[in-house]
Scaffold this motif. Structure first.
Motif, PDB file in Angstrom:
ATOM      1  N   ALA A 267      44.451  28.300  44.256  1.00 48.11           N
ATOM      2  CA  ALA A 267      43.843  29.400  45.005  1.00 48.11           C
ATOM      3  C   ALA A 267      44.140  30.737  44.344  1.00 48.11           C
ATOM      4  O   ALA A 267      43.264  31.614  44.254  1.00 48.11           O
ATOM      5  CB  ALA A 267      44.361  29.394  46.440  1.00 48.11           C
ATOM      6  N   ALA A 268      45.361  30.912  43.869  1.00 49.93           N
ATOM      7  CA  ALA A 268      45.721  32.166  43.197  1.00 49.93           C
ATOM      8  C   ALA A 268      44.956  32.324  41.886  1.00 49.93           C
ATOM      9  O   ALA A 268      44.539  33.439  41.536  1.00 49.93           O
ATOM     10  CB  ALA A 268      47.224  32.199  42.940  1.00 49.93           C
ATOM     11  N   ALA A 269      44.756  31.246  41.156  1.00 48.81           N
ATOM     12  CA  ALA A 269      44.002  31.315  39.902  1.00 48.81           C
ATOM     13  C   ALA A 269      42.541  31.682  40.164  1.00 48.81           C
ATOM     14  O   ALA A 269      41.943  32.456  39.406  1.00 48.81           O
ATOM     15  CB  ALA A 269      44.095  29.994  39.151  1.00 48.81           C
ATOM     16  N   ASP A 270      41.978  31.139  41.222  1.00 46.08           N
ATOM     17  CA  ASP A 270      40.608  31.519  41.583  1.00 46.08           C
ATOM     18  C   ASP A 270      40.534  33.004  41.916  1.00 46.08           C
ATOM     19  O   ASP A 270      39.585  33.690  41.537  1.00 46.08           O
ATOM     20  CB  ASP A 270      40.120  30.690  42.773  1.00 46.08           C
ATOM     21  CG  ASP A 270      39.706  29.292  42.385  1.00 46.08           C
ATOM     22  OD1 ASP A 270      39.589  29.006  41.176  1.00 46.08           O
ATOM     23  OD2 ASP A 270      39.494  28.467  43.306  1.00 46.08           O
ATOM     24  N   SER A 271      41.537  33.501  42.614  1.00 46.01           N
ATOM     25  CA  SER A 271      41.566  34.922  42.952  1.00 46.01           C
ATOM     26  C   SER A 271      41.764  35.781  41.708  1.00 46.01           C
ATOM     27  O   SER A 271      41.142  36.842  41.569  1.00 46.01           O
ATOM     28  CB  SER A 271      42.687  35.185  43.959  1.00 46.01           C
ATOM     29  OG  SER A 271      42.762  36.546  44.269  1.00 46.01           O
ATOM     30  N   ALA A 272      42.596  35.333  40.783  1.00 47.39           N
ATOM     31  CA  ALA A 272      42.832  36.083  39.545  1.00 47.39           C
ATOM     32  C   ALA A 272      41.573  36.145  38.679  1.00 47.39           C
ATOM     33  O   ALA A 272      41.349  37.131  37.984  1.00 47.39           O
ATOM     34  CB  ALA A 272      43.985  35.449  38.754  1.00 47.39           C
ATOM     35  N   ARG A 273      40.773  35.112  38.725  1.00 47.25           N
ATOM     36  CA  ARG A 273      39.524  35.075  37.937  1.00 47.25           C
ATOM     37  C   ARG A 273      38.383  35.813  38.616  1.00 47.25           C
ATOM     38  O   ARG A 273      37.315  35.982  38.054  1.00 47.25           O
ATOM     39  CB  ARG A 273      39.104  33.629  37.701  1.00 47.25           C
ATOM     40  CG  ARG A 273      40.044  32.907  36.757  1.00 47.25           C
ATOM     41  CD  ARG A 273      39.661  31.461  36.549  1.00 47.25           C
ATOM     42  NE  ARG A 273      38.296  31.370  36.023  1.00 47.25           N
ATOM     43  CZ  ARG A 273      37.523  30.302  36.201  1.00 47.25           C
ATOM     44  NH1 ARG A 273      37.964  29.252  36.872  1.00 47.25           N
ATOM     45  NH2 ARG A 273      36.313  30.276  35.697  1.00 47.25           N
ATOM     46  N   GLY A 274      38.598  36.236  39.872  1.00 44.37           N
ATOM     47  CA  GLY A 274      37.561  36.967  40.597  1.00 44.37           C
ATOM     48  C   GLY A 274      36.595  36.075  41.343  1.00 44.37           C
ATOM     49  O   GLY A 274      35.574  36.538  41.837  1.00 44.37           O
ATOM     50  N   LEU A 275      36.909  34.783  41.434  1.00 43.36           N
ATOM     51  CA  LEU A 275      36.025  33.859  42.156  1.00 43.36           C
ATOM     52  C   LEU A 275      36.167  34.017  43.665  1.00 43.36           C
ATOM     53  O   LEU A 275      35.234  33.710  44.413  1.00 43.36           O
ATOM     54  CB  LEU A 275      36.318  32.418  41.745  1.00 43.36           C
ATOM     55  CG  LEU A 275      36.094  32.101  40.262  1.00 43.36           C
ATOM     56  CD1 LEU A 275      36.517  30.671  39.964  1.00 43.36           C
ATOM     57  CD2 LEU A 275      34.646  32.325  39.887  1.00 43.36           C
ATOM     58  N   THR A 276      37.331  34.464  44.115  1.00 43.37           N
ATOM     59  CA  THR A 276      37.562  34.760  45.531  1.00 43.37           C
ATOM     60  C   THR A 276      38.221  36.128  45.615  1.00 43.37           C
ATOM     61  O   THR A 276      38.754  36.647  44.636  1.00 43.37           O
ATOM     62  CB  THR A 276      38.477  33.707  46.201  1.00 43.37           C
ATOM     63  OG1 THR A 276      39.737  33.683  45.523  1.00 43.37           O
ATOM     64  CG2 THR A 276      37.856  32.332  46.176  1.00 43.37           C
ATOM     65  N   SER A 277      38.179  36.722  46.800  1.00 45.37           N
ATOM     66  CA  SER A 277      38.757  38.055  46.960  1.00 45.37           C
ATOM     67  C   SER A 277      40.235  37.963  47.307  1.00 45.37           C
ATOM     68  O   SER A 277      40.707  36.953  47.819  1.00 45.37           O
ATOM     69  CB  SER A 277      38.009  38.824  48.054  1.00 45.37           C
ATOM     70  OG  SER A 277      38.153  38.156  49.286  1.00 45.37           O
ATOM     71  N   GLY A 278      40.958  39.027  47.018  1.00 43.30           N
ATOM     72  CA  GLY A 278      42.367  39.108  47.366  1.00 43.30           C
ATOM     73  C   GLY A 278      43.265  39.133  46.146  1.00 43.30           C
ATOM     74  O   GLY A 278      42.848  38.796  45.038  1.00 43.30           O
ATOM     75  N   GLU A 279      44.491  39.583  46.379  1.00 44.34           N
ATOM     76  CA  GLU A 279      45.499  39.625  45.319  1.00 44.34           C
ATOM     77  C   GLU A 279      46.032  38.209  45.124  1.00 44.34           C
ATOM     78  O   GLU A 279      46.311  37.504  46.095  1.00 44.34           O
ATOM     79  CB  GLU A 279      46.617  40.587  45.745  1.00 44.34           C
ATOM     80  CG  GLU A 279      47.546  41.015  44.647  1.00 44.34           C
ATOM     81  CD  GLU A 279      48.729  40.094  44.509  1.00 44.34           C
ATOM     82  OE1 GLU A 279      49.128  39.826  43.371  1.00 44.34           O
ATOM     83  OE2 GLU A 279      49.230  39.620  45.530  1.00 44.34           O
ATOM     84  N   PRO A 280      46.152  37.723  43.879  1.00 45.89           N
ATOM     85  CA  PRO A 280      46.500  36.311  43.635  1.00 45.89           C
ATOM     86  C   PRO A 280      47.764  35.820  44.337  1.00 45.89           C
ATOM     87  O   PRO A 280      47.748  34.760  44.952  1.00 45.89           O
ATOM     88  CB  PRO A 280      46.651  36.245  42.114  1.00 45.89           C
ATOM     89  CG  PRO A 280      45.807  37.334  41.598  1.00 45.89           C
ATOM     90  CD  PRO A 280      45.875  38.422  42.619  1.00 45.89           C
ATOM     91  N   CYS A 281      48.838  36.589  44.286  1.00 46.64           N
ATOM     92  CA  CYS A 281      50.085  36.122  44.901  1.00 46.64           C
ATOM     93  C   CYS A 281      50.018  36.139  46.422  1.00 46.64           C
ATOM     94  O   CYS A 281      50.616  35.296  47.092  1.00 46.64           O
ATOM     95  CB  CYS A 281      51.269  36.933  44.388  1.00 46.64           C
ATOM     96  SG  CYS A 281      51.622  36.585  42.646  1.00 46.64           S
TER      97      CYS A 281
END
Length: 120
Positions: A56-70
């Motif tokens: 989930a954090a990797a998806d967030s880091a790539r911009g696929l989902t919103s939010g800060e990765p950690c």
């Protein structure tokens, strides 16, 4: 002619004591097996929480989902009764997460570690 009756009299109840001792040994072995099984389950749950949080954090880091990765990783781990002990975003897209179960094992803490990032 001699009989063995007096010798047998001294051994009365020995089978009961032996059976009780054998029963205690079997119960101790089963208890040890139960503890090992519980430790395995807790370790598996911690590893699973780490895997899902890292993805989930990797998806967030790539911009696929919103939010800060950690923060996303902490939310996902929390849904699995785990907490994040370490979260590192490396290279912008790769995330490494370490988790710990909120309800620790009686004789230690179950931890998990996972790394996720974009496909090669």
């Amino acid at each position: 002619m001699t009989t063995l009756w007096p010798i047998a009299q001294h051994e009365r109840g020995a089978g009961t004591v032996l059976a009780l001792a054998l029963g205690a040994v079997v119960m101790a072995l089963l208890m040890g097996l139960l503890i090992l099984a519980q430790a395995g389950v807790m370790a598996s749950r911690a590893a699973s929480a780490a895997d899902l949080a890292a993805l989930a954090a990797a998806d967030s880091a790539r911009g696929l989902t919103s939010g800060e990765p950690c923060a996303v990783a902490a939310e996902v781990a929390g849904k699995h009764d785990a907490k994040i002990t370490s979260c590192t975003v490396a290279g912008g897209d790769e995330v490494e997460v370490e988790t710990e179960l909120s309800r620790p094992f009686q004789w230690g803490v179950a931890t998990g570690r996972a790394r996720a990032g974009p496909p090669p």
